[in-house]
Motif scaffolding. Structure first.
Motif, short mmCIF file in Angstrom:
data_model
loop_
_atom_site.label_atom_id
_atom_site.label_comp_id
_atom_site.label_asym_id
_atom_site.label_seq_id
_atom_site.Cartn_x
_atom_site.Cartn_y
_atom_site.Cartn_z
N PRO A 144 10.22 2.33 8.41
CA PRO A 144 9.43 1.71 7.63
C PRO A 144 8.41 2.46 6.68
CG PRO A 144 8.80 1.85 10.09
CD PRO A 144 9.98 2.55 9.72
N GLU B 75 8.90 -7.19 12.36
CA GLU B 75 9.82 -7.85 11.98
C GLU B 75 10.59 -7.31 10.86
OE1 GLU B 75 11.44 -10.15 13.49
OE2 GLU B 75 10.05 -9.65 15.24
N ALA B 76 9.83 -6.86 9.75
CA ALA B 76 10.40 -6.31 8.76
C ALA B 76 11.25 -5.00 9.04
CB ALA B 76 9.08 -5.61 7.79
N ALA C 118 14.48 -6.13 10.30
CA ALA C 118 15.18 -6.77 9.24
C ALA C 118 15.93 -5.64 8.48
CB ALA C 118 14.72 -7.44 8.26
N ILE C 119 15.15 -4.22 8.38
CA ILE C 119 15.90 -3.08 7.66
C ILE C 119 16.78 -2.71 8.35
CG2 ILE C 119 15.31 -0.84 6.92
CD1 ILE C 119 12.43 -1.93 6.25
N GLU D 158 19.25 -8.88 4.16
CA GLU D 158 18.00 -8.49 5.02
C GLU D 158 17.10 -7.59 4.76
OE1 GLU D 158 17.87 -9.38 8.05
OE2 GLU D 158 19.58 -10.61 8.21
N ALA E 167 13.19 -8.40 4.48
CA ALA E 167 12.01 -7.34 5.05
C ALA E 167 11.02 -7.35 4.23
CB ALA E 167 12.62 -5.95 5.30
N GLN F 17 6.98 -2.89 1.94
CA GLN F 17 8.19 -2.34 2.10
C GLN F 17 8.64 -2.01 0.81
OE1 GLN F 17 8.68 -0.84 4.97
NE2 GLN F 17 6.91 -1.99 6.22
#
Length: 269
Positions: A59, A78-79, A82-83, A101, A105, A112
């Motif tokens: 992140p 959650e982001a 996804a990354i 994905e 994110a 992000q």
């Protein structure tokens, strides 16, 4: 920009060659050590005083504080997941899936986008060069010392406008601590001899040889010289570093060969 919070983390770096290697910590997706020891001067706690390269974690810097304090209206956890999924898909050669994905994110945590160098790499391999250049320019705006993002912006813009125009647009960044990347940066910026670059680091630790070979190949690709590009990038994939490293760029070299339909078999023609 100073950050005032109720407790003060001590953040320590992990000794690695590549700034793209990620942490294996389960709870927080970045290398971080927390202690209860406060700083001697609270005013000294600022983003500029943190000695981390952003690419040692997934992140953004703001995501660190979100993970510690709970965030606001975004969903940084959650982001980050996804990354991670996007990075794994990219490593597996599913470039389109990785972008899905990475875009997810951004939907989960729009902040992000300015830090998603991984997305820019995927966009390059989908021939979405304008979006890729935009991604890398956003990234360098957040970290003006990011050598590799400057180079990847050049690679995207060379495909859009040609090498000469891309050099006019070249993003100036600070001095990279890695000797190999300083020479790579100068080669893309001013021109140079890729073979000389590789020869310089042929007897160095294999991480440096890998990076010299990878960027020598990418330089030739920018010039439209496919055979030379293949020679160097295949060599980077065959280096001991690429064979054993979890470095994201080692995976990228292999994905590059997949996308170009290049065999990694040295006896293949």
């Amino acid at each position: 920009m100073s950050i005032n919070i109720t407790f003060n983390p001590t953040i320590k770096t992990i000794s690695i060659f590549s700034p793209k290697t990620s942490s294996n910590l389960q709870q927080l997706p970045f290398p971080i050590t927390l202690t209860s020891k406060p700083p001697t001067n609270y005013s000294q706690l600022s983003l500029s005083s943190i000695s981390l390269t952003r690419r040692t974690f997934l992140p953004s810097v703001s995501g660190i504080w979100d993970a510690l304090t709970g965030g606001a209206n975004n969903n940084p956890r959650e982001a980050a997941l996804a990354i991670r999924r996007g990075m794994q898909l990219f490593r597996q050669g599913d470039v389109m899936g990785s972008v899905v994905e990475f875009d997810r994110a951004i939907e989960l945590d729009p902040r992000q986008k300015a830090y998603l160098w991984q997305r820019g790499l995927s966009l390059y391999y989908l021939d979405r060069f304008e979006e890729g250049a935009e991604q890398f320019r956003l990234d360098v705006a957040q970290n003006p010392n990011d050598t590799e993002e400057s180079i990847w912006c050049f690679l995207c813009e060379a495909r859009l406008y040609g090498v000469d125009e891309a050099r006019k647009r070249y993003l100036e960044v600070g001095r990279d601590p890695r000797p190999v990347m300083r020479q790579v940066y100068d080669m893309f910026k001013d021109g140079g001899d890729p073979q000389k670059l590789v020869d310089t680091f042929s007897n160095s630790r294999d991480g440096e040889y890998f990076y010299a070979s990878l960027y020598a190949g990418l330089y030739h690709e920018a010039l439209g010289e496919e055979d030379a590009a293949k020679k160097y990038i295949v060599a980077s994939c065959q280096s001991p570093y690429a064979q054993r490293s979890d470095d994201y760029m080692a995976s990228l070299a292999k994905v590059h060969c997949i996308c170009r339909n290049w065999s990694l078999n040295p006896t293949s023609t």
